[in-house]
Design a protein around this motif. Structure first.
Motif, PDB file in Angstrom:
ATOM      1  N   LEU A   1      45.307  36.250  77.824  1.00  0.00           N
ATOM      2  CA  LEU A   1      45.587  35.503  78.520  1.00  0.00           C
ATOM      3  C   LEU A   1      44.930  35.448  79.394  1.00  0.00           C
ATOM      4  CD1 LEU A   1      47.895  33.145  77.064  1.00  0.00           C
ATOM      5  CD2 LEU A   1      45.148  32.895  76.403  1.00  0.00           C
ATOM      6  N   PRO A   2      43.726  35.552  80.175  1.00  0.00           N
ATOM      7  CA  PRO A   2      43.932  35.256  81.905  1.00  0.00           C
ATOM      8  C   PRO A   2      44.679  34.452  82.259  1.00  0.00           C
ATOM      9  CG  PRO A   2      42.243  33.513  80.917  1.00  0.00           C
ATOM     10  CD  PRO A   2      42.745  34.153  79.749  1.00  0.00           C
ATOM     11  N   LEU A   3      44.686  35.158  83.640  1.00  0.00           N
ATOM     12  CA  LEU A   3      46.022  33.603  84.659  1.00  0.00           C
ATOM     13  C   LEU A   3      45.441  32.521  84.695  1.00  0.00           C
ATOM     14  CD1 LEU A   3      46.795  36.903  87.512  1.00  0.00           C
ATOM     15  CD2 LEU A   3      48.159  36.722  85.270  1.00  0.00           C
ATOM     16  N   TRP A   4      46.674  31.538  84.665  1.00  0.00           N
ATOM     17  CA  TRP A   4      46.442  30.277  84.301  1.00  0.00           C
ATOM     18  C   TRP A   4      46.731  29.358  86.392  1.00  0.00           C
ATOM     19  CZ3 TRP A   4      48.346  26.989  80.006  1.00  0.00           C
ATOM     20  CH2 TRP A   4      46.869  28.079  78.730  1.00  0.00           C
ATOM     21  N   GLU A   5      46.313  28.567  86.534  1.00  0.00           N
ATOM     22  CA  GLU A   5      46.444  28.240  87.932  1.00  0.00           C
ATOM     23  C   GLU A   5      47.685  26.622  87.520  1.00  0.00           C
ATOM     24  OE1 GLU A   5      44.936  28.020  91.495  1.00  0.00           O
ATOM     25  OE2 GLU A   5      44.564  30.485  91.437  1.00  0.00           O
ATOM     26  N   THR A   6      48.871  26.314  87.955  1.00  0.00           N
ATOM     27  CA  THR A   6      48.844  24.561  87.809  1.00  0.00           C
ATOM     28  C   THR A   6      48.130  23.893  88.348  1.00  0.00           C
ATOM     29  OG1 THR A   6      50.382  25.400  89.542  1.00  0.00           O
ATOM     30  CG2 THR A   6      51.478  25.804  87.176  1.00  0.00           C
ATOM     31  N   ALA A   7      48.150  22.569  88.708  1.00  0.00           N
ATOM     32  CA  ALA A   7      47.413  21.999  89.341  1.00  0.00           C
ATOM     33  C   ALA A   7      47.594  21.808  90.847  1.00  0.00           C
ATOM     34  CB  ALA A   7      48.113  20.063  89.377  1.00  0.00           C
ATOM     35  N   GLN A   8      49.465  22.762  91.631  1.00  0.00           N
ATOM     36  CA  GLN A   8      49.673  22.535  92.148  1.00  0.00           C
ATOM     37  C   GLN A   8      48.976  23.949  93.189  1.00  0.00           C
ATOM     38  OE1 GLN A   8      52.047  22.020  90.014  1.00  0.00           O
ATOM     39  NE2 GLN A   8      51.851  20.140  90.694  1.00  0.00           N
ATOM     40  N   GLY A   9      48.659  24.998  92.025  1.00  0.00           N
ATOM     41  CA  GLY A   9      47.484  26.107  92.842  1.00  0.00           C
ATOM     42  C   GLY A   9      47.976  27.163  92.270  1.00  0.00           C
ATOM     43  N   VAL A  10      49.727  27.162  91.446  1.00  0.00           N
ATOM     44  CA  VAL A  10      50.444  28.123  91.561  1.00  0.00           C
ATOM     45  C   VAL A  10      49.876  29.075  89.883  1.00  0.00           C
ATOM     46  CG1 VAL A  10      52.868  28.891  91.014  1.00  0.00           C
ATOM     47  CG2 VAL A  10      52.182  27.501  92.742  1.00  0.00           C
ATOM     48  N   THR A  11      49.794  30.513  90.549  1.00  0.00           N
ATOM     49  CA  THR A  11      50.080  30.783  89.138  1.00  0.00           C
ATOM     50  C   THR A  11      50.855  30.910  87.997  1.00  0.00           C
ATOM     51  OG1 THR A  11      48.416  32.829  90.586  1.00  0.00           O
ATOM     52  CG2 THR A  11      48.867  33.299  87.959  1.00  0.00           C
ATOM     53  N   VAL A  12      50.479  31.217  87.159  1.00  0.00           N
ATOM     54  CA  VAL A  12      51.487  30.873  86.009  1.00  0.00           C
ATOM     55  C   VAL A  12      51.710  32.336  85.642  1.00  0.00           C
ATOM     56  CG1 VAL A  12      52.186  30.078  83.604  1.00  0.00           C
ATOM     57  CG2 VAL A  12      50.783  28.590  84.672  1.00  0.00           C
ATOM     58  N   ASP A  13      52.683  32.928  85.899  1.00  0.00           N
ATOM     59  CA  ASP A  13      53.874  33.882  85.356  1.00  0.00           C
ATOM     60  C   ASP A  13      53.704  34.194  84.707  1.00  0.00           C
ATOM     61  OD1 ASP A  13      54.640  36.660  86.013  1.00  0.00           O
ATOM     62  OD2 ASP A  13      56.337  36.119  87.315  1.00  0.00           O
ATOM     63  N   PRO A  14      53.824  35.679  83.462  1.00  0.00           N
ATOM     64  CA  PRO A  14      54.134  35.613  81.987  1.00  0.00           C
ATOM     65  C   PRO A  14      54.818  35.964  81.424  1.00  0.00           C
ATOM     66  CG  PRO A  14      51.459  36.434  82.861  1.00  0.00           C
ATOM     67  CD  PRO A  14      52.091  36.095  83.740  1.00  0.00           C
ATOM     68  N   ASP A  15      55.360  36.549  83.130  1.00  0.00           N
ATOM     69  CA  ASP A  15      57.426  37.274  82.867  1.00  0.00           C
ATOM     70  C   ASP A  15      58.183  36.246  82.668  1.00  0.00           C
ATOM     71  OD1 ASP A  15      56.469  39.807  82.547  1.00  0.00           O
ATOM     72  OD2 ASP A  15      56.570  40.113  85.615  1.00  0.00           O
ATOM     73  N   ARG A  16      57.084  34.887  83.833  1.00  0.00           N
ATOM     74  CA  ARG A  16      58.703  33.815  83.585  1.00  0.00           C
ATOM     75  C   ARG A  16      58.161  33.124  82.073  1.00  0.00           C
ATOM     76  NH1 ARG A  16      62.298  31.090  84.574  1.00  0.00           N
ATOM     77  NH2 ARG A  16      62.811  28.838  85.324  1.00  0.00           N
ATOM     78  N   ALA A  17      57.286  33.124  81.992  1.00  0.00           N
ATOM     79  CA  ALA A  17      56.768  32.483  80.649  1.00  0.00           C
ATOM     80  C   ALA A  17      58.223  33.790  78.690  1.00  0.00           C
ATOM     81  CB  ALA A  17      55.870  32.485  79.949  1.00  0.00           C
ATOM     82  N   TRP A  18      57.864  35.234  79.446  1.00  0.00           N
ATOM     83  CA  TRP A  18      58.440  35.463  78.777  1.00  0.00           C
ATOM     84  C   TRP A  18      60.241  35.503  78.998  1.00  0.00           C
ATOM     85  CZ3 TRP A  18      60.385  37.634  74.240  1.00  0.00           C
ATOM     86  CH2 TRP A  18      61.197  38.542  74.618  1.00  0.00           C
ATOM     87  N   GLU A  19      60.760  34.865  80.277  1.00  0.00           N
ATOM     88  CA  GLU A  19      61.797  34.544  81.078  1.00  0.00           C
ATOM     89  C   GLU A  19      62.683  33.402  80.324  1.00  0.00           C
ATOM     90  OE1 GLU A  19      65.193  36.206  82.220  1.00  0.00           O
ATOM     91  OE2 GLU A  19      63.495  37.092  82.570  1.00  0.00           O
ATOM     92  N   MET A  20      61.780  32.477  79.881  1.00  0.00           N
ATOM     93  CA  MET A  20      61.849  31.343  79.302  1.00  0.00           C
ATOM     94  C   MET A  20      61.875  31.421  78.182  1.00  0.00           C
ATOM     95  SD  MET A  20      59.321  28.477  81.106  1.00  0.00           S
ATOM     96  CE  MET A  20      59.539  27.882  80.012  1.00  0.00           C
ATOM     97  N   LEU A  21      61.378  32.328  77.450  1.00  0.00           N
ATOM     98  CA  LEU A  21      61.746  32.269  75.909  1.00  0.00           C
ATOM     99  C   LEU A  21      63.035  33.152  76.153  1.00  0.00           C
ATOM    100  CD1 LEU A  21      60.755  32.100  72.384  1.00  0.00           C
ATOM    101  CD2 LEU A  21      59.078  34.212  73.345  1.00  0.00           C
ATOM    102  N   ARG A  22      63.363  33.755  76.231  1.00  0.00           N
ATOM    103  CA  ARG A  22      64.198  35.195  76.513  1.00  0.00           C
ATOM    104  C   ARG A  22      66.008  34.166  76.746  1.00  0.00           C
ATOM    105  NH1 ARG A  22      64.493  40.234  79.580  1.00  0.00           N
ATOM    106  NH2 ARG A  22      66.949  39.578  80.215  1.00  0.00           N
ATOM    107  N   THR A  23      65.320  33.460  77.222  1.00  0.00           N
ATOM    108  CA  THR A  23      66.518  31.829  77.815  1.00  0.00           C
ATOM    109  C   THR A  23      66.712  31.076  76.404  1.00  0.00           C
ATOM    110  OG1 THR A  23      66.797  32.108  79.935  1.00  0.00           O
ATOM    111  CG2 THR A  23      67.497  30.456  79.647  1.00  0.00           C
TER     112      THR A  23
END
Length: 194
Positions: free
Chosen positions: A167-189
């Motif tokens: 996947l290419p990097l995504w930006e949120t409506a607020q202009g913040v890039t979605v971090d794949p590491d953060r997505a992984w962290e959410m799944l781990r949690t």
């Protein structure tokens, strides 16, 4: 001796160039002419090592399947709790996808069309089986996501790890890039995975 060294280097350059093409375009859209162009070699050099695109793709998948076998057995040899072993396997898959174009291409090829030497499990199948085994052990030992079938948890893990590498990097409506590491962290949690 010099010829053998040169032949190994040529083969390696061809595999690297093919991996770059396969990783981006997949099996069907990859053209051997593009592989040759990446190396600056002739088609004869390519065909001297690999008689067809299928042979070239199969060589990449076979190499990565062997590498995965070493990775998974090394993780098990290190020991530790089941959740630590599972987390280590996942980290290794992520690292390979991020840093090893041959592995990334082989996984893409395995997803496009399973290419494995006859009689041996394919790359995706080998990864799937090890993840399911590891999830099952973590469920038994640590209660990890016990309410879900191990196959489903393993599928979700592989989908996230493999998917984020494409996947290419995504930006949120607020202009913040979605971090794949953060997505992984959410799944781990969510899975209670250490």
């Amino acid at each position: 001796m010099v010829k053998q060294i040169r032949a190994r280097r040529t083969r390696s350059r061809l595999l690297d160039a093919a991996a770059e093409e396969f990783a981006v375009h997949g099996y069907a859209a990859t053209k051997l002419q593009a592989v040759v162009a990446r190396t600056g070699m002739t088609k004869g050099a390519l065909y001297g090592h690999f008689p067809s695109k299928r042979h070239l793709a199969t060589a990449l998948v076979a190499e990565s399947a062997q590498q995965w076998s070493r990775i998974s057995s090394t993780g098990l040899e290190r020991g530790g709790t089941a959740d630590v072993i599972l987390a280590g396997l996942i980290r290794e898959i992520r690292a390979q996808l991020e840093t090893n174009v041959r592995f990334r291409a082989a996984l893409r090829l395995a997803a496009d069309c399973e290419l494995s030497p006859s009689g041996s499990p394919g790359l995706f199948e080998g990864i799937r089986c090890e993840l399911v085994r590891s999830v099952r052990r973590a469920q038994e030992e640590k209660g990890l996501a016990r309410s879900y079938p191990a196959e489903t948890v393993a599928y979700l893990i592989l989908a996230l790890v493999y998917g984020t590498s494409h996947l290419p990097l995504w930006e949120t409506a607020q202009g913040v890039t979605v971090d794949p590491d953060r997505a992984w962290e959410m799944l781990r949690t969510a899975l209670n995975l250490g």
